[in-house]
Design an enzyme around this catalytic site. Sequence first.
Site, PDB file in Angstrom:
ATOM      1  N   ASP A  82       0.819  -1.210   0.000  1.00 37.54           N
ATOM      2  CA  ASP A  82       0.000   0.000   0.000  1.00 37.54           C
ATOM      3  C   ASP A  82       0.857   1.267   0.000  1.00 37.54           C
ATOM      4  O   ASP A  82       1.938   1.284   0.597  1.00 37.54           O
ATOM      5  CB  ASP A  82      -0.901  -0.018   1.249  1.00 37.54           C
ATOM      6  CG  ASP A  82      -2.080   0.937   1.118  1.00 37.54           C
ATOM      7  OD1 ASP A  82      -2.355   1.397  -0.016  1.00 37.54           O
ATOM      8  OD2 ASP A  82      -2.722   1.223   2.143  1.00 37.54           O
ATOM      9  N   ASN A 123       1.246   3.404  -3.032  1.00 38.49           N
ATOM     10  CA  ASN A 123       1.727   3.850  -4.351  1.00 38.49           C
ATOM     11  C   ASN A 123       1.177   5.220  -4.736  1.00 38.49           C
ATOM     12  O   ASN A 123       1.898   6.069  -5.261  1.00 38.49           O
ATOM     13  CB  ASN A 123       1.298   2.864  -5.446  1.00 38.49           C
ATOM     14  CG  ASN A 123       1.940   1.512  -5.293  1.00 38.49           C
ATOM     15  OD1 ASN A 123       2.871   1.349  -4.512  1.00 38.49           O
ATOM     16  ND2 ASN A 123       1.441   0.534  -6.029  1.00 38.49           N
ATOM     17  N   ARG A 126      -0.071   7.683  -2.812  1.00 38.36           N
ATOM     18  CA  ARG A 126       0.468   8.783  -1.995  1.00 38.36           C
ATOM     19  C   ARG A 126       1.916   9.078  -2.360  1.00 38.36           C
ATOM     20  O   ARG A 126       2.355  10.226  -2.370  1.00 38.36           O
ATOM     21  CB  ARG A 126       0.349   8.436  -0.498  1.00 38.36           C
ATOM     22  CG  ARG A 126      -1.059   8.653   0.043  1.00 38.36           C
ATOM     23  CD  ARG A 126      -1.240   7.962   1.363  1.00 38.36           C
ATOM     24  NE  ARG A 126      -1.414   6.524   1.186  1.00 38.36           N
ATOM     25  CZ  ARG A 126      -1.289   5.625   2.150  1.00 38.36           C
ATOM     26  NH1 ARG A 126      -0.952   6.007   3.369  1.00 38.36           N
ATOM     27  NH2 ARG A 126      -1.498   4.357   1.908  1.00 38.36           N
ATOM     28  N   TRP A 127       2.657   8.045  -2.674  1.00 34.76           N
ATOM     29  CA  TRP A 127       4.065   8.227  -3.072  1.00 34.76           C
ATOM     30  C   TRP A 127       4.134   9.105  -4.328  1.00 34.76           C
ATOM     31  O   TRP A 127       4.950  10.015  -4.404  1.00 34.76           O
ATOM     32  CB  TRP A 127       4.692   6.851  -3.333  1.00 34.76           C
ATOM     33  CG  TRP A 127       6.163   6.869  -3.620  1.00 34.76           C
ATOM     34  CD1 TRP A 127       7.174   6.739  -2.719  1.00 34.76           C
ATOM     35  CD2 TRP A 127       6.776   7.019  -4.903  1.00 34.76           C
ATOM     36  NE1 TRP A 127       8.382   6.806  -3.359  1.00 34.76           N
ATOM     37  CE2 TRP A 127       8.168   6.973  -4.699  1.00 34.76           C
ATOM     38  CE3 TRP A 127       6.283   7.179  -6.199  1.00 34.76           C
ATOM     39  CZ2 TRP A 127       9.086   7.082  -5.745  1.00 34.76           C
ATOM     40  CZ3 TRP A 127       7.191   7.298  -7.241  1.00 34.76           C
ATOM     41  CH2 TRP A 127       8.570   7.253  -7.012  1.00 34.76           C
ATOM     42  N   SER A 130     -10.868  -7.103  -4.756  1.00 36.99           N
ATOM     43  CA  SER A 130     -12.150  -7.104  -5.483  1.00 36.99           C
ATOM     44  C   SER A 130     -12.826  -5.735  -5.365  1.00 36.99           C
ATOM     45  O   SER A 130     -13.694  -5.395  -6.166  1.00 36.99           O
ATOM     46  CB  SER A 130     -13.053  -8.232  -4.980  1.00 36.99           C
ATOM     47  OG  SER A 130     -12.875  -8.469  -3.602  1.00 36.99           O
ATOM     48  N   ASN A 182     -11.064  -2.879  -5.534  1.00 39.39           N
ATOM     49  CA  ASN A 182     -10.293  -1.898  -6.318  1.00 39.39           C
ATOM     50  C   ASN A 182     -10.941  -1.542  -7.657  1.00 39.39           C
ATOM     51  O   ASN A 182     -10.587  -0.543  -8.276  1.00 39.39           O
ATOM     52  CB  ASN A 182      -8.846  -2.371  -6.557  1.00 39.39           C
ATOM     53  CG  ASN A 182      -7.961  -2.267  -5.331  1.00 39.39           C
ATOM     54  OD1 ASN A 182      -7.036  -3.064  -5.161  1.00 39.39           O
ATOM     55  ND2 ASN A 182      -8.213  -1.285  -4.464  1.00 39.39           N
ATOM     56  N   ARG A 194     -12.204   2.047  -8.171  1.00 38.17           N
ATOM     57  CA  ARG A 194     -11.336   3.211  -8.424  1.00 38.17           C
ATOM     58  C   ARG A 194     -11.661   3.813  -9.788  1.00 38.17           C
ATOM     59  O   ARG A 194     -12.320   3.166 -10.614  1.00 38.17           O
ATOM     60  CB  ARG A 194      -9.866   2.767  -8.380  1.00 38.17           C
ATOM     61  CG  ARG A 194      -9.464   2.362  -6.977  1.00 38.17           C
ATOM     62  CD  ARG A 194      -7.972   2.134  -6.870  1.00 38.17           C
ATOM     63  NE  ARG A 194      -7.630   1.869  -5.480  1.00 38.17           N
ATOM     64  CZ  ARG A 194      -6.419   1.943  -4.966  1.00 38.17           C
ATOM     65  NH1 ARG A 194      -5.404   2.293  -5.726  1.00 38.17           N
ATOM     66  NH2 ARG A 194      -6.197   1.698  -3.705  1.00 38.17           N
ATOM     67  N   ARG A 244       1.900  -4.926   6.157  1.00 32.14           N
ATOM     68  CA  ARG A 244       1.193  -3.911   5.383  1.00 32.14           C
ATOM     69  C   ARG A 244       1.998  -2.622   5.434  1.00 32.14           C
ATOM     70  O   ARG A 244       2.298  -2.117   6.516  1.00 32.14           O
ATOM     71  CB  ARG A 244      -0.210  -3.648   5.909  1.00 32.14           C
ATOM     72  CG  ARG A 244      -0.926  -2.605   5.041  1.00 32.14           C
ATOM     73  CD  ARG A 244      -2.374  -2.382   5.430  1.00 32.14           C
ATOM     74  NE  ARG A 244      -2.989  -1.455   4.474  1.00 32.14           N
ATOM     75  CZ  ARG A 244      -4.247  -1.507   4.082  1.00 32.14           C
ATOM     76  NH1 ARG A 244      -5.036  -2.423   4.553  1.00 32.14           N
ATOM     77  NH2 ARG A 244      -4.725  -0.614   3.216  1.00 32.14           N
ATOM     78  N   SER A 258      -8.249  -5.042   5.172  1.00 33.22           N
ATOM     79  CA  SER A 258      -8.821  -4.772   3.851  1.00 33.22           C
ATOM     80  C   SER A 258      -9.195  -6.031   3.068  1.00 33.22           C
ATOM     81  O   SER A 258      -8.873  -6.154   1.879  1.00 33.22           O
ATOM     82  CB  SER A 258      -7.872  -3.906   3.019  1.00 33.22           C
ATOM     83  OG  SER A 258      -7.679  -2.667   3.637  1.00 33.22           O
ATOM     84  N   GLU A 308       1.060 -13.153  12.676  1.00 28.74           N
ATOM     85  CA  GLU A 308       1.614 -11.960  13.322  1.00 28.74           C
ATOM     86  C   GLU A 308       1.481 -10.776  12.362  1.00 28.74           C
ATOM     87  O   GLU A 308       1.760 -10.910  11.165  1.00 28.74           O
ATOM     88  CB  GLU A 308       3.096 -12.185  13.661  1.00 28.74           C
ATOM     89  CG  GLU A 308       3.328 -13.306  14.658  1.00 28.74           C
ATOM     90  CD  GLU A 308       2.736 -13.010  16.033  1.00 28.74           C
ATOM     91  OE1 GLU A 308       2.716 -11.832  16.436  1.00 28.74           O
ATOM     92  OE2 GLU A 308       2.285 -13.964  16.704  1.00 28.74           O
TER      93      GLU A 308
END
Length: 232
Positions: free
Chosen positions: A2, A4, A6-7, A48, A50, A53, A170, A178, A189
């Site tokens: 997760d 991409n 924002r980057w 599923s 996505n 978008r 994540r 999600s 863990e």
Amino acid sequence: MDGNGRWAKKRLMPRSYGHRKGVDSTRLAVEFFARAGIKHLTLFAFSSENWNRPAEEVSSLMELLVQSLRQYTAELHEKRIRIRFIGDRSSFSADLQQQIQHTENETGANRNMVLNIAANYGGRWDILNASRRLAQQVQAGAIDPADIDDRLFADGLSLGDCPDPDLFIRTGGEQRVSNFLLWQLAYTEFYFCETLWPDFAEPDMTAALAEYSKRQRRYGKTASQIEIPGQC
Ligand code: IPE
Ligand code: MG
């Protein structure tokens, strides 16, 4: 994987640029974890949800999937990595479906690591599929409802032949699942990090494994039941 979008935004670039950079991180991560001796790695590439978008982002992600498979299948095959897709591939273009099939066939006999790519995948979808299959078997008289246990249920899931994940990572700072591997994560863990996926590199991967090695996995037992006398 997760962060991409924002980057890219931080660099005043379109989100698709972030996704392209994300492929480079993915390549490094697969290589790193294979070298570290991880036998099963599952990447959440496209959920599923996505599909909701903007259409142009969805199509750029689809295009990137085809391109990446074309570009990296041979390299992964050389590293003896088996690639498998989990999720409902029937909604993908014929081109992508063919490429997925080709990649799975080409790498199917490899034993160094299994790389599962979750695409159009949802944990609830997976559980519903498994339930439906069991219901059909009951209806056909092949099994008795009383026979349904953890093992039988898990056999019907996408990763029925893989061990449950030890570690869930994540990136991107959000602390939620999600709709990833809901059933399989029961005793996994969790490791959340702020790094955005295109920046996720060796120091982050090493840190994630180091953190995992400090965890005590109790599976519902007490600490003293787990600790071996005379060892710390
Ligand atoms: C990648 O990150 C996840 C994919 C669906 C490929 P995002 O696209 O969710 O990036 P952010 O969360 O908007 O930064
Ligand atoms: Mg995101």
